[in-house]
Design a protein around this motif. Sequence first.
Motif, PDB file in Angstrom:
ATOM      1  N   ASP A  48      -5.210   5.618   9.709  1.00 12.40           N
ATOM      2  CA  ASP A  48      -5.765   4.964   8.715  1.00 12.40           C
ATOM      3  C   ASP A  48      -4.363   4.670   7.878  1.00 12.40           C
ATOM      4  O   ASP A  48      -4.661   3.763   6.759  1.00 12.40           O
ATOM      5  N   PHE A  49      -3.229   4.844   7.972  1.00 13.80           N
ATOM      6  CA  PHE A  49      -2.200   4.473   7.114  1.00 13.80           C
ATOM      7  C   PHE A  49      -2.542   4.965   5.525  1.00 13.80           C
ATOM      8  O   PHE A  49      -2.213   3.863   4.952  1.00 13.80           O
ATOM      9  N   SER A  50      -3.069   5.946   5.369  1.00 12.70           N
ATOM     10  CA  SER A  50      -3.561   6.012   4.075  1.00 12.70           C
ATOM     11  C   SER A  50      -2.366   6.405   3.210  1.00 12.70           C
ATOM     12  O   SER A  50      -2.449   6.239   1.864  1.00 12.70           O
ATOM     13  N   VAL A  51      -1.303   7.017   3.593  1.00 12.51           N
ATOM     14  CA  VAL A  51       0.141   7.146   2.600  1.00 12.51           C
ATOM     15  C   VAL A  51       0.585   5.818   2.400  1.00 12.51           C
ATOM     16  O   VAL A  51       0.898   5.486   1.194  1.00 12.51           O
ATOM     17  N   ALA A  52       0.657   4.872   3.456  1.00 20.11           N
ATOM     18  CA  ALA A  52       1.110   3.472   3.161  1.00 20.11           C
ATOM     19  C   ALA A  52       0.316   2.800   2.086  1.00 20.11           C
ATOM     20  O   ALA A  52       0.686   2.178   1.198  1.00 20.11           O
ATOM     21  N   LYS A  53      -1.287   3.042   2.413  1.00 18.82           N
ATOM     22  CA  LYS A  53      -1.969   2.223   1.486  1.00 18.82           C
ATOM     23  C   LYS A  53      -2.141   2.923   0.071  1.00 18.82           C
ATOM     24  O   LYS A  53      -2.071   2.462  -0.911  1.00 18.82           O
TER      25      LYS A  53
ATOM     26  N   PHE B 146       0.692   4.384  -1.369  1.00 16.13           N
ATOM     27  CA  PHE B 146       2.041   3.670  -1.909  1.00 16.13           C
ATOM     28  C   PHE B 146       1.583   2.378  -2.689  1.00 16.13           C
ATOM     29  O   PHE B 146       2.136   2.090  -3.791  1.00 16.13           O
ATOM     30  N   CYS B 147       0.758   1.413  -2.070  1.00 14.25           N
ATOM     31  CA  CYS B 147       0.341   0.186  -2.462  1.00 14.25           C
ATOM     32  C   CYS B 147      -0.417   0.210  -3.871  1.00 14.25           C
ATOM     33  O   CYS B 147      -0.169  -0.224  -4.671  1.00 14.25           O
ATOM     34  N   TYR B 148      -1.183   1.105  -3.780  1.00 14.05           N
ATOM     35  CA  TYR B 148      -2.326   1.189  -4.809  1.00 14.05           C
ATOM     36  C   TYR B 148      -1.689   2.053  -6.174  1.00 14.05           C
ATOM     37  O   TYR B 148      -1.973   1.771  -7.206  1.00 14.05           O
ATOM     38  N   SER B 149      -0.758   2.916  -5.829  1.00 17.17           N
ATOM     39  CA  SER B 149      -0.172   3.687  -6.857  1.00 17.17           C
ATOM     40  C   SER B 149       1.449   3.031  -7.356  1.00 17.17           C
ATOM     41  O   SER B 149       1.575   3.207  -8.570  1.00 17.17           O
ATOM     42  N   GLN B 150       1.938   2.540  -6.618  1.00 16.54           N
ATOM     43  CA  GLN B 150       3.382   1.881  -6.862  1.00 16.54           C
ATOM     44  C   GLN B 150       3.329   0.392  -6.526  1.00 16.54           C
ATOM     45  O   GLN B 150       4.197  -0.126  -5.727  1.00 16.54           O
ATOM     46  N   PRO B 151       2.380  -0.528  -6.980  1.00 21.05           N
ATOM     47  CA  PRO B 151       2.235  -1.774  -6.584  1.00 21.05           C
ATOM     48  C   PRO B 151       3.569  -2.700  -6.634  1.00 21.05           C
ATOM     49  O   PRO B 151       3.783  -3.496  -5.893  1.00 21.05           O
ATOM     50  N   GLU B 152       4.273  -2.343  -7.803  1.00 25.76           N
ATOM     51  CA  GLU B 152       5.327  -3.300  -7.856  1.00 25.76           C
ATOM     52  C   GLU B 152       6.536  -2.936  -6.823  1.00 25.76           C
ATOM     53  O   GLU B 152       7.177  -3.837  -6.370  1.00 25.76           O
ATOM     54  N   ALA B 153       6.802  -1.595  -6.515  1.00 18.87           N
ATOM     55  CA  ALA B 153       7.525  -1.210  -5.219  1.00 18.87           C
ATOM     56  C   ALA B 153       7.109  -1.775  -4.001  1.00 18.87           C
ATOM     57  O   ALA B 153       7.848  -2.301  -3.107  1.00 18.87           O
ATOM     58  N   ALA B 154       5.695  -1.972  -3.722  1.00 15.09           N
ATOM     59  CA  ALA B 154       5.174  -2.218  -2.646  1.00 15.09           C
ATOM     60  C   ALA B 154       5.233  -3.801  -2.419  1.00 15.09           C
ATOM     61  O   ALA B 154       5.915  -4.239  -1.501  1.00 15.09           O
ATOM     62  N   HIS B 155       4.889  -4.356  -3.452  1.00 17.88           N
ATOM     63  CA  HIS B 155       5.268  -6.021  -3.487  1.00 17.88           C
ATOM     64  C   HIS B 155       6.816  -6.519  -3.276  1.00 17.88           C
ATOM     65  O   HIS B 155       7.079  -7.269  -2.445  1.00 17.88           O
TER      66      HIS B 155
END
Length: 344
Positions: A164-169, A171-180
């Motif tokens: 489910d790549f829950s850590v990766a997801k 990361f996106c939802y908690s640190q959206p700026e870094a993810a983008h």
Amino acid sequence: MTTSEIKNDIFLRALKGEITERPPVWMMRQAGRYLPDFMKLKEKYPFFERVQNPELATEITIMPIHQVGVDTAILFSDILVIPQAMDCEVQMIPGRGPVIPNPIRSMADVDRLITPPAEEALDYVMAAVRTTKQALNGSVPLIGFAGSPWTILCYMVEGQGSKDFSVAKGFCYSQPEAAHKLLQKITDITIDYLKAKVQAGCDVIQVFDSWGGLLSPEDYQIWSMPYIKQIADAVRPLAPVILFGKGCWYALDSYKAAGASAIGVDWTLSPQKARELVGEQTVLQGNFDPSKLLSPIDVIEREVKKMIDGFGGKHYIANLGHGILPNIPVDHAKAFVNAVKNYH
Ligand code: CP3
């Protein structure tokens, strides 16, 4: 060798939207995995040595052309050469798959990643493209590929494969700026990389969004599609681009809008439904369930005909719905290819 000098050009003609005498056929992950000659090389050389040595990569790439009779080659390589080029270590552990010892978890981690010219950082891939083109000698085209930025992020952040790549997801939802920022960095180097691959001789590019289906339709438009679109826009002037997302049936119209030369479909969508979603004129590619290649050969033949009929027989490239599995007998892979070639 230019694209116009390729002897078996049925795949290229289909990608241009031409009506072909039968559907072209190839299999995702056809280079490696199930072929006995590949298994022998696998025992002798670790994974990334096979990827980084142009002679080995060439030998593996051309195996299925002679042994199975597919209409195109796909370069033996991996999507994870991109993190490596960005200075993010990737190991391939036998029996476990990819492992990233120092996964990306913060803005500081993202900022440390480099985006060097692909020509230099991935020179071994360009060398493999050139030696493969020489070995193919114009017999069939050569596909070059990359992972989608979203799929690459999944591995770089999670640090390993996952259901489910829950850590990766997370990361996106908690640190959206870094993810983008990470997605944009991956996109930039991927565009440069794919352009260099075409320059080196690849005739077609396929983007694999193997983990796109983990996102909701709405989130797909935030985390995956904008970056795939940048890649498609940049590469399309140079070579046909195939977009394949696993589990991404809801994105087929976005792939079409992004100007894909063909759209890959997995087996969770019926051929008829895929056609309904994109219309008669859009080239579709897929979607045989890879596990179904374990069926008796007469069943494979019957099911292949049904699949082609379902897609309407034209504007269509026969393929599996995802990569071929290591336990498929070569005879069954051949039966799949021959069933397409004998289609009428
Ligand atoms: O046709 C081909 O096989 C060409 C080469 C190719 C490889 N990887 C070689 C490989 C291609 C097109 C890929 C793409 C790739 N790699 C994807 C996208 C396609 C897909 O299947 O969804 C992904 C997600 C990866 C990441 C990756 N590489 C994983 C998860 C693994 C381990 C599990 C496995 O076997 O797929 C790899 C290793 C890998 N890449 C192998 C091969 C032949 C097996 C390991 C080995 O040969 O030692």
